[in-house]
Design an enzyme around this catalytic site. Structure first.
Site, PDB file in Angstrom:
ATOM      1  N   MET A  25       0.848  -1.194   0.000  1.00 55.96           N
ATOM      2  CA  MET A  25       0.000   0.000   0.000  1.00 55.96           C
ATOM      3  C   MET A  25       0.883   1.244   0.000  1.00 55.96           C
ATOM      4  O   MET A  25       0.429   2.335   0.375  1.00 55.96           O
ATOM      5  CB  MET A  25      -0.939  -0.004   1.210  1.00 55.96           C
ATOM      6  CG  MET A  25      -1.903  -1.201   1.179  1.00 55.96           C
ATOM      7  SD  MET A  25      -3.451  -0.914   2.050  1.00 55.96           S
ATOM      8  CE  MET A  25      -2.875  -0.640   3.703  1.00 55.96           C
ATOM      9  N   GLY A  26       2.128   1.102  -0.405  1.00 58.87           N
ATOM     10  CA  GLY A  26       3.027   2.256  -0.480  1.00 58.87           C
ATOM     11  C   GLY A  26       3.552   2.663   0.885  1.00 58.87           C
ATOM     12  O   GLY A  26       3.559   1.862   1.819  1.00 58.87           O
ATOM     13  N   HIS A  29       8.956   1.262   3.412  1.00 62.92           N
ATOM     14  CA  HIS A  29      10.051   1.328   4.387  1.00 62.92           C
ATOM     15  C   HIS A  29      10.927   0.098   4.168  1.00 62.92           C
ATOM     16  O   HIS A  29      10.663  -0.728   3.270  1.00 62.92           O
ATOM     17  CB  HIS A  29       9.504   1.411   5.813  1.00 62.92           C
ATOM     18  CG  HIS A  29       8.496   0.345   6.139  1.00 62.92           C
ATOM     19  ND1 HIS A  29       8.815  -0.997   6.181  1.00 62.92           N
ATOM     20  CD2 HIS A  29       7.169   0.413   6.391  1.00 62.92           C
ATOM     21  CE1 HIS A  29       7.745  -1.702   6.483  1.00 62.92           C
ATOM     22  NE2 HIS A  29       6.714  -0.869   6.592  1.00 62.92           N
ATOM     23  N   HIS A  32       9.329  -3.313   3.409  1.00 57.37           N
ATOM     24  CA  HIS A  32       8.899  -3.547   2.014  1.00 57.37           C
ATOM     25  C   HIS A  32      10.112  -3.770   1.112  1.00 57.37           C
ATOM     26  O   HIS A  32      10.093  -4.618   0.218  1.00 57.37           O
ATOM     27  CB  HIS A  32       8.148  -2.336   1.455  1.00 57.37           C
ATOM     28  CG  HIS A  32       6.907  -1.959   2.195  1.00 57.37           C
ATOM     29  ND1 HIS A  32       6.812  -0.820   2.943  1.00 57.37           N
ATOM     30  CD2 HIS A  32       5.705  -2.579   2.268  1.00 57.37           C
ATOM     31  CE1 HIS A  32       5.590  -0.735   3.456  1.00 57.37           C
ATOM     32  NE2 HIS A  32       4.904  -1.787   3.063  1.00 57.37           N
ATOM     33  N   GLN A  56     -10.280  -2.502   2.755  1.00 57.31           N
ATOM     34  CA  GLN A  56      -9.767  -3.169   3.949  1.00 57.31           C
ATOM     35  C   GLN A  56      -9.717  -2.244   5.166  1.00 57.31           C
ATOM     36  O   GLN A  56      -9.225  -2.622   6.218  1.00 57.31           O
ATOM     37  CB  GLN A  56      -8.406  -3.831   3.686  1.00 57.31           C
ATOM     38  CG  GLN A  56      -7.257  -2.883   3.427  1.00 57.31           C
ATOM     39  CD  GLN A  56      -6.019  -3.627   2.930  1.00 57.31           C
ATOM     40  OE1 GLN A  56      -5.948  -4.050   1.789  1.00 57.31           O
ATOM     41  NE2 GLN A  56      -5.035  -3.801   3.798  1.00 57.31           N
ATOM     42  N   ASP A 149       2.568  -9.332   9.205  1.00 55.18           N
ATOM     43  CA  ASP A 149       1.113  -9.546   9.219  1.00 55.18           C
ATOM     44  C   ASP A 149       0.884 -11.048   9.113  1.00 55.18           C
ATOM     45  O   ASP A 149       0.516 -11.564   8.054  1.00 55.18           O
ATOM     46  CB  ASP A 149       0.471  -8.782   8.065  1.00 55.18           C
ATOM     47  CG  ASP A 149       0.679  -7.292   8.217  1.00 55.18           C
ATOM     48  OD1 ASP A 149       0.102  -6.708   9.144  1.00 55.18           O
ATOM     49  OD2 ASP A 149       1.467  -6.708   7.450  1.00 55.18           O
TER      50      ASP A 149
HETATM   51  O1  PAF Z   1      -0.099  -5.837   3.639  1.00 56.81           O
HETATM   52  C1  PAF Z   1      -0.508  -4.909   2.918  1.00 56.81           C
HETATM   53  O2  PAF Z   1       0.174  -3.915   2.697  1.00 56.81           O
HETATM   54  C2  PAF Z   1      -1.900  -4.990   2.321  1.00 56.81           C
HETATM   55  O3  PAF Z   1      -2.790  -5.625   3.179  1.00 56.81           O
HETATM   56  C3  PAF Z   1      -1.912  -5.651   0.928  1.00 56.81           C
HETATM   57  C4  PAF Z   1      -1.494  -7.102   0.999  1.00 56.81           C
HETATM   58  C5  PAF Z   1      -1.007  -4.891  -0.008  1.00 56.81           C
HETATM   59  C6  PAF Z   1      -3.340  -5.615   0.357  1.00 56.81           C
HETATM   60  O4  PAF Z   1      -3.809  -4.304   0.224  1.00 56.81           O
END
Ligand code: PAF
Length: 282
Positions: A25-26, A29, A32, A56, A149
């Site tokens: 979701m951008g 950091h 990612h 979500q 997560d």
């Molecule tokens: O973990 C995330 O950043 C979000 O839940 C994902 C998997 C990109 C879905 O929007």
């Protein structure tokens, strides 16, 4: 270094089908970026999506103020090894409107454990819906999700295992990346004021405190005590089967210590997640 190409429509993605996919979701950091580097190590083209998925987020959650930093994200994702950034507008992901997003069947690990599914009942419907849609558009051979997560990772694994549309997609986990003080990296850490940061350490301190504990009940009590000592509001601090996220009934299966706690501060609040391995012994 050639800047990653940015696609807003799925049309040109077909040239990258079979690539390695990192959905985000951008507000990228180091957590990612480690997933993107892992993707790079598999050798295929790397596609990173940046899409703040409205479905979500529940009412009153932080969709509007969720950090957005597209220009910086493009630089960082390029340096980490992304070939393509897929950043679709909302109308491309939800052509019939966000309120008409198609509902998707959810696996039991998304509805039964009483963890994120209890605290954020809308969350996995939104995640599975958007990830399924992105998988259809990107058509990767491998998709990478962070272990921070943990329930999300198990939900996506179960979704892919049971839906023929996603046959051939392999889900790979990326380890949690921590700041020097041990706090698991998260885009939402940006909300924590400097003066409250030491309390965010409570989650990793709770995991450290149970390192030599082998009894699940003792471990849960210890984690809760450490979290409360850091003035955190505990949503759950539990030992579960690492895959089903049910109670740890069978010995010798991998277990997981999983925590969500809320850090309240003057003028705001942030939900923090962390987890770590917990060996279940018979
Ligand atoms: O973990 C995330 O950043 C979000 O839940 C994902 C998997 C990109 C879905 O929007």
């Amino acid at each position: 270094m050639k800047r990653a190409e940015i696609f807003e429509s799925p049309d040109r993605l077909s040239a990258f089908a079979g690539g390695i996919f990192v959905p985000t979701m951008g507000a990228l950091h180091e957590g990612h970026l480690s997933l993107i580097r892992l993707a790079r190590s598999f050798g295929g083209p790397v596609i990173t999506s940046i899409f703040v998925n409205p479905t979500q987020f529940g009412p009153g959650e932080d969709f509007d103020r969720y950090p957005r930093s597209m220009d910086v994200d493009v630089e960082l994702a390029t340096e980490a090894g992304t070939d393509v950034i897929y950043a679709p507008p909302t109308t491309t992901v939800y052509p019939d409107g966000v309120d008409q997003a198609p509902s998707v069947p959810l696996p039991p690990v998304a509805t039964d454990p009483g963890l994120e599914d209890a605290g954020r009942p809308h969350f996995f419907a939104g995640v599975c819906g958007v990830v399924g849609r992105l998988f259809e558009q990107v058509r990767p051979s491998i998709a990478i999700f962070g272990e921070k997560d943990w329930q999300q990772l198990q939900v996506i694994r179960a979704m892919v295992a049971h839906d023929p549309r996603f046959e051939g997609i392999e889900i790979r986990p990326g380890p949690i990346v921590r700041d020097p003080d041990g706090v698991a990296m998260s885009s939402r850490n940006a909300y924590i004021p400097d003066g409250a940061r030491h309390r965010a350490r409570g989650l990793v301190a709770a995991l450290e405190a149970i390192r030599s504990t082998r009894d699940a009940g003792d471990a849960e009590a210890t984690m809760r005590a450490v979290l409360e000592a850091h003035a955190l509001d505990v949503e759950y601090a539990v030992i579960r089967d690492a895959e089903t996220l049910g109670p740890p009934s069978e010995p010798d299966r991998p277990g997981r210590a999983i925590i969500t706690a809320r850090l309240d501060f003057d003028g705001g609040s942030v939900r923090l997640l962390d987890n770590g391995p917990f060996p279940l012994v018979g």
